[in-house]
Scaffold this motif. Structure first.
Motif, PDB file in Angstrom:
ATOM      1  N   VAL A   1      35.487  37.716  36.283  1.00  0.00           N
ATOM      2  CA  VAL A   1      34.102  37.410  35.805  1.00  0.00           C
ATOM      3  C   VAL A   1      33.176  38.434  36.663  1.00  0.00           C
ATOM      4  CG1 VAL A   1      32.151  35.890  36.093  1.00  0.00           C
ATOM      5  CG2 VAL A   1      34.478  35.136  35.149  1.00  0.00           C
ATOM      6  N   MET A   2      33.349  38.552  37.823  1.00  0.00           N
ATOM      7  CA  MET A   2      32.385  39.492  38.663  1.00  0.00           C
ATOM      8  C   MET A   2      33.251  39.795  39.942  1.00  0.00           C
ATOM      9  SD  MET A   2      29.639  36.490  40.141  1.00  0.00           S
ATOM     10  CE  MET A   2      28.906  36.094  38.274  1.00  0.00           C
ATOM     11  N   PRO A   3      32.749  40.610  40.964  1.00  0.00           N
ATOM     12  CA  PRO A   3      33.430  41.035  42.199  1.00  0.00           C
ATOM     13  C   PRO A   3      33.530  39.721  42.906  1.00  0.00           C
ATOM     14  CG  PRO A   3      31.687  42.568  41.538  1.00  0.00           C
ATOM     15  CD  PRO A   3      31.519  41.576  40.484  1.00  0.00           C
ATOM     16  N   LEU A   4      34.581  39.461  43.620  1.00  0.00           N
ATOM     17  CA  LEU A   4      34.980  38.380  44.323  1.00  0.00           C
ATOM     18  C   LEU A   4      33.767  37.917  45.523  1.00  0.00           C
ATOM     19  CD1 LEU A   4      36.931  36.113  44.778  1.00  0.00           C
ATOM     20  CD2 LEU A   4      38.133  37.676  46.472  1.00  0.00           C
ATOM     21  N   PRO A   5      33.256  38.788  46.124  1.00  0.00           N
ATOM     22  CA  PRO A   5      32.041  38.401  47.130  1.00  0.00           C
ATOM     23  C   PRO A   5      30.896  37.586  46.472  1.00  0.00           C
ATOM     24  CG  PRO A   5      32.924  40.522  47.619  1.00  0.00           C
ATOM     25  CD  PRO A   5      33.524  40.230  46.289  1.00  0.00           C
ATOM     26  N   ASP A   6      30.578  38.223  45.204  1.00  0.00           N
ATOM     27  CA  ASP A   6      29.510  37.764  44.217  1.00  0.00           C
ATOM     28  C   ASP A   6      29.820  36.289  43.900  1.00  0.00           C
ATOM     29  OD1 ASP A   6      28.092  40.042  44.787  1.00  0.00           O
ATOM     30  OD2 ASP A   6      28.732  40.904  42.794  1.00  0.00           O
ATOM     31  N   LEU A   7      31.187  36.434  43.464  1.00  0.00           N
ATOM     32  CA  LEU A   7      31.722  34.935  43.115  1.00  0.00           C
ATOM     33  C   LEU A   7      31.518  33.941  44.003  1.00  0.00           C
ATOM     34  CD1 LEU A   7      33.093  33.157  40.852  1.00  0.00           C
ATOM     35  CD2 LEU A   7      35.241  34.005  41.544  1.00  0.00           C
TER      36      LEU A   7
ATOM     37  N   VAL B   1      41.904  45.945  44.099  1.00  0.00           N
ATOM     38  CA  VAL B   1      40.946  45.022  44.299  1.00  0.00           C
ATOM     39  C   VAL B   1      40.777  45.036  45.934  1.00  0.00           C
ATOM     40  CG1 VAL B   1      41.683  43.400  42.603  1.00  0.00           C
ATOM     41  CG2 VAL B   1      43.032  43.253  44.621  1.00  0.00           C
ATOM     42  N   SER B   2      41.153  46.162  46.457  1.00  0.00           N
ATOM     43  CA  SER B   2      41.160  46.201  47.939  1.00  0.00           C
ATOM     44  C   SER B   2      39.712  46.042  48.552  1.00  0.00           C
ATOM     45  CB  SER B   2      41.713  47.577  48.251  1.00  0.00           C
ATOM     46  OG  SER B   2      40.939  48.754  47.858  1.00  0.00           O
ATOM     47  N   ALA B   3      38.696  46.696  47.901  1.00  0.00           N
ATOM     48  CA  ALA B   3      37.271  46.697  48.407  1.00  0.00           C
ATOM     49  C   ALA B   3      36.829  45.221  48.124  1.00  0.00           C
ATOM     50  CB  ALA B   3      36.366  47.771  47.408  1.00  0.00           C
ATOM     51  N   GLU B   4      36.844  44.495  47.053  1.00  0.00           N
ATOM     52  CA  GLU B   4      36.272  43.299  46.860  1.00  0.00           C
ATOM     53  C   GLU B   4      37.151  42.176  47.517  1.00  0.00           C
ATOM     54  OE1 GLU B   4      36.495  41.417  43.100  1.00  0.00           O
ATOM     55  OE2 GLU B   4      37.375  43.081  42.537  1.00  0.00           O
ATOM     56  N   THR B   5      38.131  42.230  48.044  1.00  0.00           N
ATOM     57  CA  THR B   5      39.124  41.399  48.747  1.00  0.00           C
ATOM     58  C   THR B   5      38.718  41.655  50.242  1.00  0.00           C
ATOM     59  OG1 THR B   5      41.164  42.692  48.751  1.00  0.00           O
ATOM     60  CG2 THR B   5      40.537  40.937  47.039  1.00  0.00           C
ATOM     61  N   ALA B   6      38.562  42.901  50.985  1.00  0.00           N
ATOM     62  CA  ALA B   6      38.396  43.203  51.886  1.00  0.00           C
ATOM     63  C   ALA B   6      37.523  42.432  53.063  1.00  0.00           C
ATOM     64  CB  ALA B   6      37.915  44.609  52.354  1.00  0.00           C
ATOM     65  N   PRO B   7      36.453  41.732  52.622  1.00  0.00           N
ATOM     66  CA  PRO B   7      35.784  40.822  53.669  1.00  0.00           C
ATOM     67  C   PRO B   7      36.521  39.488  53.576  1.00  0.00           C
ATOM     68  CG  PRO B   7      34.227  41.548  51.712  1.00  0.00           C
ATOM     69  CD  PRO B   7      35.846  42.042  51.546  1.00  0.00           C
ATOM     70  N   PHE B   8      37.488  39.245  53.016  1.00  0.00           N
ATOM     71  CA  PHE B   8      38.259  38.062  53.141  1.00  0.00           C
ATOM     72  C   PHE B   8      39.832  38.235  53.731  1.00  0.00           C
ATOM     73  CE2 PHE B   8      35.621  37.881  49.465  1.00  0.00           C
ATOM     74  CZ  PHE B   8      34.505  37.120  49.879  1.00  0.00           C
ATOM     75  N   LYS B   9      40.132  39.451  54.194  1.00  0.00           N
ATOM     76  CA  LYS B   9      41.504  39.856  54.192  1.00  0.00           C
ATOM     77  C   LYS B   9      42.372  39.044  55.265  1.00  0.00           C
ATOM     78  CE  LYS B   9      40.271  43.495  57.740  1.00  0.00           C
ATOM     79  NZ  LYS B   9      40.249  44.918  57.928  1.00  0.00           N
ATOM     80  N   ARG B  10      41.656  37.991  56.224  1.00  0.00           N
ATOM     81  CA  ARG B  10      42.315  37.381  57.046  1.00  0.00           C
ATOM     82  C   ARG B  10      42.836  36.106  56.581  1.00  0.00           C
ATOM     83  NH1 ARG B  10      38.404  35.977  61.831  1.00  0.00           N
ATOM     84  NH2 ARG B  10      37.120  36.097  59.976  1.00  0.00           N
ATOM     85  N   TYR B  11      42.394  35.679  55.436  1.00  0.00           N
ATOM     86  CA  TYR B  11      43.017  34.513  54.874  1.00  0.00           C
ATOM     87  C   TYR B  11      43.069  34.445  53.300  1.00  0.00           C
ATOM     88  CZ  TYR B  11      37.718  33.716  54.885  1.00  0.00           C
ATOM     89  OH  TYR B  11      36.274  33.855  54.702  1.00  0.00           O
ATOM     90  N   ILE B  12      42.992  35.367  52.703  1.00  0.00           N
ATOM     91  CA  ILE B  12      43.089  35.587  51.153  1.00  0.00           C
ATOM     92  C   ILE B  12      44.708  35.827  50.997  1.00  0.00           C
ATOM     93  CG2 ILE B  12      43.142  38.091  51.022  1.00  0.00           C
ATOM     94  CD1 ILE B  12      41.029  37.602  48.718  1.00  0.00           C
ATOM     95  N   GLU B  13      45.104  35.360  49.696  1.00  0.00           N
ATOM     96  CA  GLU B  13      46.546  35.631  49.346  1.00  0.00           C
ATOM     97  C   GLU B  13      46.311  36.241  47.915  1.00  0.00           C
ATOM     98  OE1 GLU B  13      48.850  32.092  49.274  1.00  0.00           O
ATOM     99  OE2 GLU B  13      47.998  31.346  51.210  1.00  0.00           O
ATOM    100  N   ILE B  14      47.229  37.399  47.873  1.00  0.00           N
ATOM    101  CA  ILE B  14      47.249  38.013  46.678  1.00  0.00           C
ATOM    102  C   ILE B  14      48.717  38.361  46.159  1.00  0.00           C
ATOM    103  CG2 ILE B  14      46.520  40.359  45.530  1.00  0.00           C
ATOM    104  CD1 ILE B  14      44.550  40.894  47.785  1.00  0.00           C
TER     105      ILE B  14
END
Length: 206
Positions: free
Chosen positions: A137-143, A171-184
């Motif tokens: 829908v939109m970049p992850l940080p915005d969501l 998706v590296s740029a939009e997931t970067a702020p959450f990299k410590r606890y995100i699962e891809i």
């Protein structure tokens, strides 16, 4: 439909009938309201239904789980997931009223009792849910900024409440702020169809 049954061989007769009904329903509605690319309607089960159901690789919800489909469009991923998980409650929202009308009519036609659809922008939605699901829908940080308010503090599932979204490409740029606890997860590790190359399932506990 055969592709769907290949990955979900244990569907009940009722679930199978509901999934089978989607092709005619979406083909008909798509002629009136463009909810799926017209050149893609023939790929409904692979590109839309099976793609939506990929969320089930990360989530096995208990009865009563509440799920918000943010920016559902014509009902994806919400309607396929609602068929798969009849004991969960789904709220499908979108900012385009015509698309919500299609969602309501499709859900009614196949007898889905666990779906509610509302024409509303995500910023205005106040409800509390165990999970928020979406498809690009939109970049992850915005969501995350919009839906954080909608994630319930009460836990009932094996995985923590949060966001599950389907994304394609880098998706590296939009997931970067959450990299410590995100699962891809890579969907191509599970689904062999070439279309799923480069497509991801992102789980972010909130």
């Amino acid at each position: 439909m055969n592709e769907l049954l290949r990955y979900f061989p244990d569907l009940t007769d009722e679930q199978t009938a509901r999934f089978e009904a989607l092709q005619a329903l979406y083909t008909d509605w798509n002629q009136k309201i463009n909810v799926i690319s017209r050149k893609d309607i023939g790929n409904l089960y692979t590109h839309h239904v099976l793609h939506s159901l990929a969320i089930s690789r990360a989530l096995h919800p208990v009865e009563g789980t509440r799920i918000l489909d943010f920016g559902t469009g014509g009902g994806f991923p919400g309607i396929p997931l609602a068929i798969l998980w009849p004991d969960c409650q789904f709220h499908l929202i979108d900012g385009t009223g015509k698309k919500i009308h299609v969602v309501e009519e499709v859900a009614r036609a196949i007898g889905l009792k666990n779906v509610r659809a509302t024409h509303i922008r995500g910023e205005e939605e106040k409800g509390q849910y165990d999970f928020v699901v979406s498809r690009a829908v939109m970049p992850l940080p915005d969501l995350v900024r919009i839906v954080r308010k909608n994630i319930s503090r009460s836990q009932r599932n094996a995985i923590a409440n949060g966001v599950l979204c389907l994304k394609g490409g880098d998706v590296s740029a939009e997931t970067a702020p959450f990299k410590r606890y995100i699962e891809i997860s890579e969907l191509s590790d599970w689904i062999t169809d070439e279309w799923f190359q480069g497509k991801h399932l992102i789980y972010l506990p909130l």
